[in-house]
Design a protein around this motif. Sequence first.
Motif, mmCIF file in Angstrom:
data_model
loop_
_atom_site.group_PDB
_atom_site.id
_atom_site.type_symbol
_atom_site.label_atom_id
_atom_site.label_comp_id
_atom_site.label_asym_id
_atom_site.label_seq_id
_atom_site.Cartn_x
_atom_site.Cartn_y
_atom_site.Cartn_z
ATOM 1 N N ALA A 30 -5.994 -0.538 -1.529
ATOM 2 C CA ALA A 30 -6.792 -0.178 -2.485
ATOM 3 C C ALA A 30 -6.710 1.345 -2.529
ATOM 4 N N VAL A 31 -7.020 2.144 -1.816
ATOM 5 C CA VAL A 31 -6.841 3.386 -1.826
ATOM 6 C C VAL A 31 -5.583 4.068 -2.483
ATOM 7 N N ALA A 32 -4.517 3.382 -2.096
ATOM 8 C CA ALA A 32 -2.960 3.727 -2.505
ATOM 9 C C ALA A 32 -2.934 3.502 -3.878
ATOM 10 N N ALA A 33 -3.369 2.215 -4.345
ATOM 11 C CA ALA A 33 -3.556 1.841 -5.900
ATOM 12 C C ALA A 33 -4.185 2.841 -6.560
ATOM 13 N N LEU A 34 -5.353 3.350 -6.123
ATOM 14 C CA LEU A 34 -6.107 4.542 -6.920
ATOM 15 C C LEU A 34 -5.360 5.394 -7.052
ATOM 16 N N ALA A 35 -4.773 5.888 -5.994
ATOM 17 C CA ALA A 35 -3.942 7.234 -5.967
ATOM 18 C C ALA A 35 -2.598 7.212 -6.925
ATOM 19 N N ARG A 36 -2.171 6.176 -7.235
ATOM 20 C CA ARG A 36 -1.131 6.250 -7.877
ATOM 21 C C ARG A 36 -1.374 5.647 -9.351
ATOM 22 N N GLY A 37 -2.954 5.790 -9.689
ATOM 23 C CA GLY A 37 -3.086 5.495 -10.969
ATOM 24 C C GLY A 37 -3.446 4.092 -11.627
ATOM 25 N N GLU A 38 -3.473 3.167 -10.640
ATOM 26 C CA GLU A 38 -3.912 1.852 -10.981
ATOM 27 C C GLU A 38 -5.332 1.603 -11.391
ATOM 28 N N THR A 39 -5.811 2.425 -12.483
ATOM 29 C CA THR A 39 -7.044 2.292 -12.688
ATOM 30 C C THR A 39 -7.415 1.805 -14.034
ATOM 31 N N HIS A 40 -6.411 1.218 -14.753
ATOM 32 C CA HIS A 40 -6.702 0.795 -16.145
ATOM 33 C C HIS A 40 -6.660 -0.824 -16.287
ATOM 34 N N TYR A 41 -6.738 -1.226 -17.463
ATOM 35 C CA TYR A 41 -6.559 -2.654 -17.680
ATOM 36 C C TYR A 41 -5.015 -3.148 -16.881
ATOM 37 N N THR A 42 -4.914 -4.154 -16.295
ATOM 38 C CA THR A 42 -3.603 -4.795 -15.944
ATOM 39 C C THR A 42 -2.999 -5.588 -17.031
ATOM 40 N N ASP A 43 -1.976 -6.410 -16.838
ATOM 41 C CA ASP A 43 -1.646 -7.247 -17.606
ATOM 42 C C ASP A 43 -2.556 -8.498 -17.756
ATOM 43 N N ARG A 44 -3.006 -8.962 -19.009
ATOM 44 C CA ARG A 44 -4.160 -9.812 -18.787
ATOM 45 C C ARG A 44 -3.984 -11.135 -17.893
ATOM 46 N N PRO A 45 -3.021 -11.456 -17.857
ATOM 47 C CA PRO A 45 -2.824 -12.833 -16.891
ATOM 48 C C PRO A 45 -3.096 -12.331 -15.453
ATOM 49 N N THR A 83 -9.896 -6.696 -12.173
ATOM 50 C CA THR A 83 -9.583 -5.297 -11.595
ATOM 51 C C THR A 83 -8.316 -5.137 -11.113
ATOM 52 N N ALA A 84 -7.584 -4.109 -11.481
ATOM 53 C CA ALA A 84 -6.200 -3.839 -10.873
ATOM 54 C C ALA A 84 -6.299 -3.446 -9.393
ATOM 55 N N VAL A 85 -7.318 -2.720 -8.833
ATOM 56 C CA VAL A 85 -7.466 -2.450 -7.553
ATOM 57 C C VAL A 85 -7.778 -3.681 -6.727
ATOM 58 N N SER A 86 -8.513 -4.425 -7.126
ATOM 59 C CA SER A 86 -8.664 -5.701 -6.453
ATOM 60 C C SER A 86 -7.425 -6.357 -6.298
ATOM 61 N N GLN A 87 -6.531 -6.551 -7.291
ATOM 62 C CA GLN A 87 -5.465 -7.393 -7.133
ATOM 63 C C GLN A 87 -4.438 -6.772 -6.263
ATOM 64 N N TRP A 88 -4.199 -5.537 -6.429
ATOM 65 C CA TRP A 88 -3.345 -4.949 -5.443
ATOM 66 C C TRP A 88 -3.910 -5.217 -3.884
ATOM 67 N N ALA A 89 -5.033 -4.805 -3.611
ATOM 68 C CA ALA A 89 -5.549 -5.144 -2.370
ATOM 69 C C ALA A 89 -5.352 -6.511 -1.861
ATOM 70 N N GLY A 90 -5.541 -7.524 -2.817
ATOM 71 C CA GLY A 90 -5.519 -8.940 -2.188
ATOM 72 C C GLY A 90 -4.186 -9.173 -2.107
ATOM 73 N N LEU A 91 -2.987 -8.485 -3.060
ATOM 74 C CA LEU A 91 -1.903 -8.941 -2.616
ATOM 75 C C LEU A 91 -1.383 -8.326 -1.195
ATOM 76 N N GLU A 92 -1.800 -7.251 -0.953
ATOM 77 C CA GLU A 92 -1.641 -6.649 0.408
ATOM 78 C C GLU A 92 -2.087 -7.742 1.555
ATOM 79 N N PHE A 93 -3.264 -8.128 1.341
ATOM 80 C CA PHE A 93 -3.859 -9.054 2.167
ATOM 81 C C PHE A 93 -3.104 -10.410 2.395
ATOM 82 N N LEU A 94 -2.437 -10.947 1.251
ATOM 83 C CA LEU A 94 -1.840 -12.016 1.193
ATOM 84 C C LEU A 94 -0.454 -11.974 1.950
ATOM 85 N N ARG A 95 0.140 -10.858 1.738
ATOM 86 C CA ARG A 95 1.570 -10.474 2.216
ATOM 87 C C ARG A 95 1.420 -10.234 3.601
ATOM 88 N N SER A 96 0.374 -9.503 4.065
ATOM 89 C CA SER A 96 0.186 -9.217 5.658
ATOM 90 C C SER A 96 -0.170 -10.406 6.297
#
Length: 240
Positions: A39-54, A224-237
Motif C-alpha cells: 500500500a505504501v509503495a502504491a502511494l509512493a508511485r502515485g496510485e492515488t487517483h481513480y482506477t479503471d472503473r472495473p 480505491t487504487a491503494v486497496s486494490q494494489w494491497a489486496g493483490l499483494e496479499f493474494l499473490r503472497s
Amino acid sequence: MRIPQTLSRPLARRVAALDDLRPPVRGEPNIPANVIEAAVAALARGETHYTDRPGIPEFRAWVADHLVQRYAVVVDPSEVTITCGSTEARFVTMTLLAEAGSAVLCPGDSSPIRGALHLVGADVVDTIRDDVSLLYLSPDVYRETSIELLQRAEERDWWIVYDLSFAKSAPPFHPAQNDKLASRVVTIDSLSANLPGWRLGWMAGSAAALRLRAGKQAITICTTAVSQWAGLEFLRSRAS
C-alpha cells in the motif's frame, strides 16, 4: 426539486422496515507487513487517483486465473468487476437480477441478501416456487441439495449467484462447471475476512457481467487504487 410522493413513499417504507445493521466483527486479523508495504509503495508511485472503473487489470486477471486454477471455470478478465467488498457485490446482483415481485431461492443463510431484496421488493424463499427467478448458493449448502436445485435452475433459466465470501467450506465444486449454466452464474468473493476495512470484493462471469458492472459504477464508481494494489499483494503472497 420535490420528489413525487408516488416515487418516494414506497421506497421510504421499505427502507424504514430494514433491520438494524449487524455490529462490526471484533477480533479482526492483523494486516500482514507485506500488504502494508504494498500500500505504501502504491502511494509512493502515485496510485492515488481513480482506477479503471472495473478495477485494476492485474487484480481482474488474478480473479480470472484463480477461477480457472481452483474450479476449472473460464471467465475473461473483462467479465470481472472489483467491488467495495462482498456486501456491494451482493447488493448489486440482488437488486439488478431479482425483479420486484419475484422470489429468490436461498437454501442456506439468507441474512446477507435480505436487506437488498427487501428494497427491491422481492421475496426470499427456501423452497421451490413458480415465481423463483434467482438461486443464491454458497459452498456451505449440502452438495446433493445444490445439485438438485441447479438442475431446476437449468430447466427454468434461473440466474445463479454463487457466493464464496465467508464460506466455511471450500469444495472444488462450482455451478459454472456446467456449460449449460455458466452464462447465468455470477461468482462473488471478497477479502473481507482477511483484510477487513479495505473493502475488496468482486463479481465475476455471466451474461449480465457488463450490466452488473454498470450498476456497481452507479453506486461507487471504483474501489480505491491503494486497496486494490494491497489486496493483490496479499493474494499473490498467499499463493506463493
